[in-house]
Design an enzyme around this catalytic site. Sequence first.
Site, PDB file in Angstrom:
ATOM      1  N   PHE A   2     -12.178  -7.021  13.239  1.00  0.00           N
ATOM      2  CA  PHE A   2     -11.108  -7.528  12.384  1.00  0.00           C
ATOM      3  C   PHE A   2     -10.607  -6.424  11.445  1.00  0.00           C
ATOM      4  CE2 PHE A   2      -9.728  -9.666   8.399  1.00  0.00           C
ATOM      5  CZ  PHE A   2      -8.548 -10.190   8.913  1.00  0.00           C
ATOM      6  N   GLN A   3      -9.313  -6.254  11.378  1.00  0.00           N
ATOM      7  CA  GLN A   3      -8.642  -5.224  10.561  1.00  0.00           C
ATOM      8  C   GLN A   3      -9.133  -3.816  10.869  1.00  0.00           C
ATOM      9  OE1 GLN A   3      -8.657  -6.577   6.419  1.00  0.00           O
ATOM     10  NE2 GLN A   3      -6.655  -7.502   6.811  1.00  0.00           N
ATOM     11  N   LYS A   9     -17.410   0.283   5.797  1.00  0.00           N
ATOM     12  CA  LYS A   9     -17.957  -0.636   4.801  1.00  0.00           C
ATOM     13  C   LYS A   9     -19.472  -0.463   4.616  1.00  0.00           C
ATOM     14  CE  LYS A   9     -17.522  -5.400   3.285  1.00  0.00           C
ATOM     15  NZ  LYS A   9     -16.936  -6.712   3.582  1.00  0.00           N
ATOM     16  N   GLU A  44       0.785  -1.234   0.000  1.00  0.00           N
ATOM     17  CA  GLU A  44       0.000   0.000   0.000  1.00  0.00           C
ATOM     18  C   GLU A  44       0.816   1.284   0.000  1.00  0.00           C
ATOM     19  OE1 GLU A  44      -0.614  -2.630   1.829  1.00  0.00           O
ATOM     20  OE2 GLU A  44      -2.678  -3.263   1.398  1.00  0.00           O
ATOM     21  N   MET A  68      25.105   6.395   2.056  1.00  0.00           N
ATOM     22  CA  MET A  68      25.071   7.666   2.776  1.00  0.00           C
ATOM     23  C   MET A  68      25.379   7.457   4.262  1.00  0.00           C
ATOM     24  SD  MET A  68      24.889  10.820   2.405  1.00  0.00           S
ATOM     25  CE  MET A  68      23.964  11.632   1.107  1.00  0.00           C
TER      26      MET A  68
HETATM   27  C1  LIG Z   1      12.964   4.265   5.236  1.00  0.00           C
HETATM   28  C2  LIG Z   1      14.325   4.766   5.580  1.00  0.00           C
HETATM   29  N1  LIG Z   1      15.101   4.066   6.442  1.00  0.00           N
HETATM   30  C3  LIG Z   1      16.346   4.522   6.756  1.00  0.00           C
HETATM   31  C4  LIG Z   1      16.816   5.680   6.242  1.00  0.00           C
HETATM   32  C5  LIG Z   1      18.204   6.201   6.630  1.00  0.00           C
HETATM   33  N2  LIG Z   1      19.083   6.220   5.449  1.00  0.00           N
HETATM   34  C6  LIG Z   1      19.303   7.334   4.731  1.00  0.00           C
HETATM   35  S1  LIG Z   1      20.264   7.073   3.395  1.00  0.00           S
HETATM   36  C7  LIG Z   1      20.450   5.449   3.782  1.00  0.00           C
HETATM   37  C8  LIG Z   1      21.261   4.539   2.898  1.00  0.00           C
HETATM   38  C9  LIG Z   1      20.743   4.461   1.516  1.00  0.00           C
HETATM   39  O1  LIG Z   1      21.398   3.410   0.837  1.00  0.00           O
HETATM   40  P1  LIG Z   1      21.187   3.200  -0.715  1.00  0.00           P
HETATM   41  O2  LIG Z   1      19.751   3.220  -1.055  1.00  0.00           O
HETATM   42  O3  LIG Z   1      21.948   2.004  -1.134  1.00  0.00           O
HETATM   43  O4  LIG Z   1      21.791   4.515  -1.336  1.00  0.00           O
HETATM   44  P2  LIG Z   1      23.284   5.081  -1.339  1.00  0.00           P
HETATM   45  O5  LIG Z   1      23.405   6.033  -0.191  1.00  0.00           O
HETATM   46  O6  LIG Z   1      24.232   3.910  -1.214  1.00  0.00           O
HETATM   47  O7  LIG Z   1      23.387   5.767  -2.658  1.00  0.00           O
HETATM   48  C10 LIG Z   1      19.748   5.127   4.949  1.00  0.00           C
HETATM   49  C11 LIG Z   1      19.720   3.797   5.572  1.00  0.00           C
HETATM   50  C12 LIG Z   1      15.960   6.381   5.364  1.00  0.00           C
HETATM   51  N3  LIG Z   1      16.308   7.545   4.827  1.00  0.00           N
HETATM   52  N4  LIG Z   1      14.747   5.887   5.035  1.00  0.00           N
END
Ligand SMILES: Cc1ncc(C[n+]2csc(CCOP(=O)(O)OP(=O)(O)O)c2C)c(N)n1
Length: 584
Positions: free
Chosen positions: A112-113, A162, A50, A481
């Site tokens: 439910f739900q 519903k 979703e 990052m």
């Molecule tokens: C839903 C979510 N969980 C955790 C984070 C924290 N976070 C920010 S950037 C990142 C790493 C992203 O890795 P990737 O998608 O491989 O991209 P890269 O930085 O390697 O280009 C994380 C874990 C986030 N922004 N969103």
Amino acid sequence: MKLSGARIFLECLKREGVDVVFGLPGGAVLPIYDALYDFAGLKHILVRQEAAAGHAAEGYSRTTGKVGVALVTSGPAATNLVTALQDAYMDSIPIVAFTGQVPTHLIGNDAFQEADNVGITRPCTKHNFLVKDGSELGTIVKEAFHIASTGRPGPVHVDLPKDVLVKEWEFHYPERVHLRSYNPTYEGHPGQIKKAAKAMLRAKRPVLYVGGGVISSDAYRELLKLAELTQIPVTTTLMGLGAFPSEHPLSLDMLGMHGTYYANMAVYNSDCLIAVGARFDDRVTGKVEFFAPNAEIIHVDIDPSSISKNIQVHIPIVGDARRVLAKLIEAIKEEVRDDVPSIVREARKQWHAQIAEWKARFPLRYDWDDEVIKPQYVMQEISNLTRGEALIVTGVGQHQMWAAQYYRFKYPRHWCTSGGLGTMGYGLPTALGVQAAHPDMLVVNIDGDGSFVMNSQELATCFESRLPVKTVIINNGYHGMVRQWQEIIYKERYCSIDLSASPDFVKLAEAYGCVGIRATKPSEVVPALEKAFVTPGPVVVDMMVDREEDVFPMVPAGGANKDMILDRPGKAVKERAAKSQTGF
Ligand SMILES: Cc1ncc(C[n+]2csc(CCOP(=O)(O)OP(=O)(O)O)c2C)c(N)n1
């Protein structure tokens, strides 16, 4: 005319001009899916989770300017949707999300739900409704679309029990709605506009700082006119990319945490900062005391609550960006009559020379490597091959910042990224929503290997619904990052960032019926992208890039933009960054 609530719901969407709904069925909304079975004129795209319905609605909305629509069932479906609602809320994207709810007589019974959908979504929507009486359904749907798309745009949620969907009601869809306590201000105050015009003409080192509001209000033509008329350089936020052409001589590109040196230095040294449709987000300002410390600040925004929220503003103008900029242009012309070009050109000469020097000394740059693919190079080639004509979507992380830095933006509404919430997993579902709205355009999802897997199941939606999204995974085998922050701020104490156990993305693509392509050397980048862009159907390119490349410039969170780190830092700089962030 009496119709079932479910049928009324569909009739309302049709009258609102909705052509596509992103959704996933379940018990509470089955009456709607039953009515949809033989309802003409509304396309339903079945997503696999979703949150994806919400993100797809965001992508549809951001690239068309229309309201995107998501439809999901009760309980877990509604809670799955929450991330997308908050995402749209933070980035001011107009969507209307419908959730199913247990029958009215069971609400509060732990049926439910059952979930308190209205309670859960209240803080992450602009407004929300629980429909208790089907005779009000038409008016509520009309109000939902009205609220989502007017004033500062945002997500609106409607909860549909519903029994309301099953029972028959008199159908009434109002032509327009009037909400007594909701009257956004569109026209800026003429006195304030005049003041702003004078300040802009007086200024010796002015900068236009432009955000996503310029795109939402379709103010880019007025922005271009104003910038050229006054010869004021323009920097955009992550959300504002595309509001001003990157190739324009007055463009300073993006500002903030990973913004350009010249944008951040121009803002720091400015004596007049004109913020338009931007909200002084912390990723933009860095340490606020050092953000445009000597500037007279003009802030044009439709949302009065964003004025002086993060930074004290000197000349606030509450109004729609397009209308205010048009009036500002008139006011400036009025001030200087026929002499505009010569007067402003002369006044700006020194400022432009200073900016040109910053641009020449510290352009965006990276070290080339013959053996290893540099991610920045991939962005440059995506930009070259698409000539800035494609619709670009990203995940969240380093790849998102490289895309923002190296893609040459030509047009507004061609860029979707999760700015405020920074939602990993945003890329693929948003891209499929964009593709649904623009079936004949090239849609490129630039994703991270971490972000992609958060919603990779949507390859099934792309395959089934013939949505030929081209995903380019910038595969560094890390949560890049996070690795960068651990390297620079946390003394290289790397923890929980390794993604080398990811699946084989080529095989994963193939398992979903899509095409998979891999590139491992710089010489393979262009052929892989070219092949992806001409292959019909959804494609995944697994771009094996330098694992340890970092994004620069970088301002460690909470630091001052003027102290940005321009290159891989030495020990002393890392220690300073660590101390300011962690306290030791
Ligand atoms: C839903 C979510 N969980 C955790 C984070 C924290 N976070 C920010 S950037 C990142 C790493 C992203 O890795 P990737 O998608 O491989 O991209 P890269 O930085 O390697 O280009 C994380 C874990 C986030 N922004 N969103």
